[in-house]
Enzyme design. Structure first.
Site, PDB file in Angstrom:
ATOM      1  N   HIS A 183       0.830  -1.212   0.000  1.00 34.77           N
ATOM      2  CA  HIS A 183       0.000   0.000   0.000  1.00 34.77           C
ATOM      3  C   HIS A 183       0.864   1.261   0.000  1.00 34.77           C
ATOM      4  CE1 HIS A 183       0.761   1.000   4.241  1.00 34.77           C
ATOM      5  NE2 HIS A 183       0.615  -0.282   4.532  1.00 34.77           N
ATOM      6  N   SER A 257       1.481   4.147  -5.096  1.00 33.83           N
ATOM      7  CA  SER A 257       2.082   5.387  -4.613  1.00 33.83           C
ATOM      8  C   SER A 257       3.435   5.141  -3.957  1.00 33.83           C
ATOM      9  CB  SER A 257       1.101   6.080  -3.660  1.00 33.83           C
ATOM     10  OG  SER A 257       1.489   7.395  -3.385  1.00 33.83           O
TER      11      SER A 257
END
Length: 457
Positions: A183, A257
């Protein structure tokens, strides 16, 4: 003609934005400077000791562990070097942690330097280190009163042999494929498990083992107070918690990201293991020659602008240590209350996993990860991408939201220029989060196609 009219119309808005931004961030500079003294007083009152912050000055010839010393070389390529400890080895520390120009700080330093010039000074060593780094490496830090002390947030107070929280699904020991999900910043494994995992086909669920981790310092993973959350620490914990613990020998990586940087580092470290690399909104900013890499990326990620709103948010998070700590005090320390209020106000009509990912962190973890991973790796990414281009044969696919205001789509095209075989897909009307959230089924199908193509090759 249309472009000229458009430029004429946007020029006043740009000027207004710049003027307002200048005023607002000058005020924030002063607020953060004053908060530094406020927290010194409160820390000393509550915990009977004053904690160093990155406003503190440098210390010279400072012993850290026994007879060992550490060096922070400035500017822009700061490293901690342990001479005797096998624990520290060589760690990259971003100079943006302690070198962020502001009006208040510049005035303060000017006054201090003027006073020092009136005194006789000794010959200085070239080895200097920020005093906060010294404290943290000595493990003298203790959990802050401003952090949440619930079992999830503050169960681990110092570095230990604990592993990351890993959500694993699939046939253990019998899977034909393994997939690692990483993540992004202030998020958690739920970013994947709540959106993608339920939407994979029965074939994938029966043949693939899926691993979604909570990164060090986030979600349900350890949040050691004496960690500097460097690239090495993050990668080592992922290796120990997934690759070693589950004996994974070859795998696909899906990263979002900030997680893309960790994915690239893992791929370069294990070139024979990676079967495909799927990156979502990779924060890659090519650094021009003669530019300080870390400071350049800091300015790109956090441009000190009030508009767009996302730019303002990232600027506050990156530039202001004490304002960021205050936000954590108000929001993260009281996350259980905020979660209850959110569920009550929305009557459980919205999923709260994104809020939970934002809440379950400490200021120490978020602050160091943001600077040491996003800014601190700026000088490494070119080399990582070159290694993947020249030495890895894995499939590389990049997804980006067309409306992403946090990491602009041009970042993905920069990656493609470095790795020509990479495929880039810009999804219209999607931003940094909705590139996954809200299109879980479609993205799950796209991933399955990538894995199938990689396996057949």
């Amino acid at each position: 003609m249309c472009n000229k009219i458009k430029r004429l119309l946007t020029w006043p808005a740009t000027v207004l934005n710049n003027v307002v931004s200048c005023v607002v961030f000058c005020v924030l500079d002063i607020v953060d400077f004053n908060l530094c003294f406020v927290y010194r007083v409160i820390d000393s009152s509550i915990e009977s000791r004053w904690k160093s912050c990155y406003c503190s000055g440098a210390k010279e010839n400072e012993p850290i562990l026994g007879n060992s010393k550490i060096l922070v070389s400035e500017p822009c390529e700061s490293k901690i070097v342990s001479l005797t400890s096998s624990k520290l080895r060589l760690e990259d520390i971003s100079d943006t942690l302690y070198s962020r120009p502001s009006i208040a700080a510049d005035v303060s330093k000017l006054i201090v330097s003027d006073r020092k010039q009136t005194k006789k000074t000794k010959a200085r060593s070239t080895f200097t280190v920020n005093s906060t780094v010294v404290e943290m490496l000595r493990a003298e830090m203790v959990p802050r009163w401003s952090d949440c002390d619930c079992n999830i947030c503050n169960s681990w107070t110092t570095s230990s042999n604990d592993t990351l929280f890993v959500k694993a699904e699939g046939p253990k020991g019998k899977a034909r494929e393994d997939v690692l999900f990483i993540h992004g910043f202030i998020s958690s494994s739920a970013f994947w498990t709540e959106t993608l995992f339920p939407n994979f086909s029965s074939t994938v669920k029966s043949t693939c083992q899926l691993f979604a981790v909570d990164l060090l310092g986030f979600g349900r993973s350890p949040k050691p107070i004496d960690s500097l959350y460097t690239l090495r620490e993050h990668v080592d914990m992922i290796e120990k918690s997934v690759l070693d613990a589950y004996e994974v020998k070859s795998f696909h990586i899906v990263a979002h990201s900030l997680g893309c940087i960790l994915a690239l580092a893992i791929a370069v470290k294990h070139p024979g293991y990676v079967k495909s690399l799927t990156l979502l909104a990779p924060p890659y900013y090519p650094v021009p020659k003669d530019e300080a890499a870390t400071q350049y990326v800091l300015r790109r990620v956090a441009p000190r602008q009030v508009w767009p709103v996302m730019a303002f948010g990232t600027s506050v998070a990156c530039w202001y240590e004490h304002i960021s700590r205050t936000i954590c005090l108000v929001i993260c320390k009281n996350h259980r209350l905020w979660e209850i209020l959110t569920k009550f106000i929305t009557r459980n009509r919205i999923k709260t996993f994104l809020l939970e990912g934002f809440f379950c962190r400490t200021h120490n973890a978020a602050w160091h990860t943001l600077h040491n991973i996003i800014c601190g790796t700026a000088g490494k990414l070119d080399r990582y991408l070159d290694v993947i281009r020249n030495q890895l044969k894995c499939d590389v696919t990049i997804f980006h939201g067309g409306d992403d205001k946090i990491v602009p789509p041009e970042c993905s095209y920069h990656v493609q220029r470095r790795i020509p075989r990479a495929r880039v897909k810009v999804v219209k009307n999607k931003d940094h989060i909705t590139i996954v959230v809200g299109r879980g089924k479609a993205f799950a199908e796209e991933l399955e196609e990538i894995w199938k193509r990689s396996t057949s090759n």
